[in-house]
Design an enzyme around this catalytic site. Structure first.
Site, PDB file in Angstrom:
ATOM      1  CG  ASP A  96       3.816   2.575  -5.863  1.00 32.52           C
ATOM      2  OD1 ASP A  96       3.097   3.270  -5.980  1.00 32.52           O
ATOM      3  OD2 ASP A  96       3.946   1.605  -5.267  1.00 32.52           O
TER       4      ASP A  96
ATOM      5  CG  HIS B  48      -0.536  12.017  -8.147  1.00 32.80           C
ATOM      6  ND1 HIS B  48       0.110  10.840  -8.294  1.00 32.80           N
ATOM      7  CD2 HIS B  48      -1.656  11.730  -7.960  1.00 32.80           C
ATOM      8  CE1 HIS B  48      -0.785   9.865  -7.670  1.00 32.80           C
ATOM      9  NE2 HIS B  48      -1.890  10.334  -7.627  1.00 32.80           N
TER      10      HIS B  48
ATOM     11  CG  LEU C  75      16.334   9.022 -22.961  1.00 35.17           C
ATOM     12  CD1 LEU C  75      17.172   7.771 -22.796  1.00 35.17           C
ATOM     13  CD2 LEU C  75      16.177  10.002 -21.944  1.00 35.17           C
TER      14      LEU C  75
HETATM   15  C1  IPE Z   1       1.935   0.727 -10.248  1.00 36.66           C
HETATM   16  O1  IPE Z   1       1.567   1.374  -9.148  1.00 36.66           O
HETATM   17  C2  IPE Z   1       1.178   1.662 -11.305  1.00 36.66           C
HETATM   18  C3  IPE Z   1       2.154   2.870 -11.294  1.00 36.66           C
HETATM   19  C4  IPE Z   1       3.022   3.285 -10.880  1.00 36.66           C
HETATM   20  C5  IPE Z   1       1.716   3.904 -12.528  1.00 36.66           C
HETATM   21  P1  IPE Z   1       0.120   1.115  -8.285  1.00 36.66           P
HETATM   22  O2  IPE Z   1       0.217   1.908  -7.194  1.00 36.66           O
HETATM   23  O3  IPE Z   1      -1.108   1.325  -9.072  1.00 36.66           O
HETATM   24  O4  IPE Z   1       0.570  -0.498  -8.148  1.00 36.66           O
HETATM   25  P2  IPE Z   1      -0.414  -1.300  -6.848  1.00 36.66           P
HETATM   26  O5  IPE Z   1      -1.651  -1.236  -6.683  1.00 36.66           O
HETATM   27  O6  IPE Z   1       0.306  -0.762  -5.485  1.00 36.66           O
HETATM   28  O7  IPE Z   1       0.166  -2.753  -7.052  1.00 36.66           O
HETATM   29  C1  IPE Z   2       2.118   6.153  -8.217  1.00 41.66           C
HETATM   30  O1  IPE Z   2       1.949   6.481  -6.894  1.00 41.66           O
HETATM   31  C2  IPE Z   2       1.563   6.988  -9.183  1.00 41.66           C
HETATM   32  C3  IPE Z   2       0.298   6.304  -9.920  1.00 41.66           C
HETATM   33  C4  IPE Z   2       0.123   4.977  -9.548  1.00 41.66           C
HETATM   34  C5  IPE Z   2      -0.415   6.985 -10.765  1.00 41.66           C
HETATM   35  P1  IPE Z   2       0.658   6.108  -6.160  1.00 41.66           P
HETATM   36  O2  IPE Z   2      -0.448   6.993  -6.287  1.00 41.66           O
HETATM   37  O3  IPE Z   2       0.191   4.540  -6.334  1.00 41.66           O
HETATM   38  O4  IPE Z   2       1.103   6.231  -4.581  1.00 41.66           O
HETATM   39  P2  IPE Z   2       0.809   5.346  -3.250  1.00 41.66           P
HETATM   40  O5  IPE Z   2       1.226   3.853  -3.856  1.00 41.66           O
HETATM   41  O6  IPE Z   2      -0.599   5.158  -2.986  1.00 41.66           O
HETATM   42  O7  IPE Z   2       1.512   5.783  -2.244  1.00 41.66           O
HETATM   43 MG    MG Z   3       0.904   2.963  -5.487  1.00 40.09          MG
END
Ligand code: IPE
Ligand code: IPE
Ligand code: MG
Length: 264
Positions: A24, A41, A135
């Site tokens: 995240d 990303h 792995l």
């Molecule tokens: C969780 O992150 C999903 C992934 C890392 C793929 P999100 O960014 O979607 O989760 P919330 O919305 O902060 O809970």
């Molecule tokens: C995690 O990073 C990747 C996905 C959920 C696809 P985010 O896109 O949720 O990044 P933040 O949480 O907005 O910083």
């Molecule tokens: Mg996120």
């Protein structure tokens, strides 16, 4: 990763067999740099490479990465498009190397929702890397923990209705056998990056006794050193699974407690 770090983790003994990571913070990483979210990303792909290498070096057997949740389908179309393109790019770039390194890749989730091109790419990577013995790399895409449990319940009901399963015999093993992770042990260690203290619908069944570790680092900056820090923290944990630690002498009461006689 330095040999010394690796030695410390191994000497401590408690190496997790299965590490799961909620990757995240890509969006925040990009925002801090005044970049559009897809740049975050893209930068996150390097972190994926790093943790795969780190897991191989440390001797972790299973690495499960949360890459895209079922709920992430609600994001704006251009962000989803960028993520899908990156998925294909990752597969094209890493396929040969993953195969050479003995990594078996599996994608877990509702893959039917992927666009045709990405669906074909994930199938290609799974077929190409099958049989790698160093792995198991699970990448959760279009994945939701509740959806996975509902799917397992549906499969149990179908088996019961078809007479293949006696409802009285449905136990925890019967549920676990119908999850995407049926072939793997539960995660020993669950890492979440970017400081968020929540599970976000990831592996709800499987993490019942996983050790949790939250790193403040946003995913694009997560490196082998951060993975090692998590492994070291894990090595210092005491897991009890609801039981008691065996072979530990009872604590010696303080002299004041002995005099006042309270206890038990
Ligand atoms: C969780 O992150 C999903 C992934 C890392 C793929 P999100 O960014 O979607 O989760 P919330 O919305 O902060 O809970
Ligand atoms: C995690 O990073 C990747 C996905 C959920 C696809 P985010 O896109 O949720 O990044 P933040 O949480 O907005 O910083
Ligand atoms: Mg996120």
């Amino acid at each position: 990763m330095s040999d010394e770090l690796l030695r410390q983790v191994k000497v401590n003994g408690g190496l997790p067999a299965h590490v799961a990571i909620i990757m995240d913070g890509n969006g925040r990483w990009a925002r801090e740099r005044a970049l559009p979210r897809p740049f975050g990303h893209k930068a996150g792909m390097q972190a994926v490479r790093e943790v795969v290498e780190g897991a191989l070096a440390a001797g972790v057997e299973v690495l499960t990465l949360f890459a895209f949740s079922q709920e992430n389908w609600q994001r704006p179309a251009d962000e989803i498009f960028a993520l899908m393109e990156l998925l294909e790019e990752y597969i094209a770039k890493e396929m040969a190397e993953l195969k050479t390194r003995g990594v078996t890749v599996r994608f877990l989730g509702n893959l039917d929702r992927l666009p045709d091109s990405q669906r074909a790419a994930v199938e290609r990577l799974m077929a190409h890397t099958g049989g790698g013995s160093r792995l198991a790399l699970n990448i959760c895409i279009s994945y939701g923990g509740r959806a996975e449990l509902a799917r397992a319940a549906r499969m149990l009901a179908e088996d019961a209705c078809a007479g293949r399963l006696d409802p009285a015999e449905i136990d925890e093993d019967a549920v676990a056998a119908r999850l995407y992770t049926a072939d793997f042990p539960d995660p020993d260690l669950l890492i979440r990056t970017s400081g968020e203290m929540r599970i976000s619908n990831f592996l709800l069944w499987q993490i019942s006794y996983s050790e949790l570790y939250v790193s403040d680092v946003c995913w694009p900056e997560f490196r082998k050193a951060e993975l090692m820090a998590a492994l070291r923290a894990y090595a210092g944990r005491q897991r009890k699974f609801g039981g008691l630690i065996q072979d530990m002498p009872p604590p010696i009461p303080e002299p004041s407690e002995r005099r006042s006689g309270h206890g038990v």
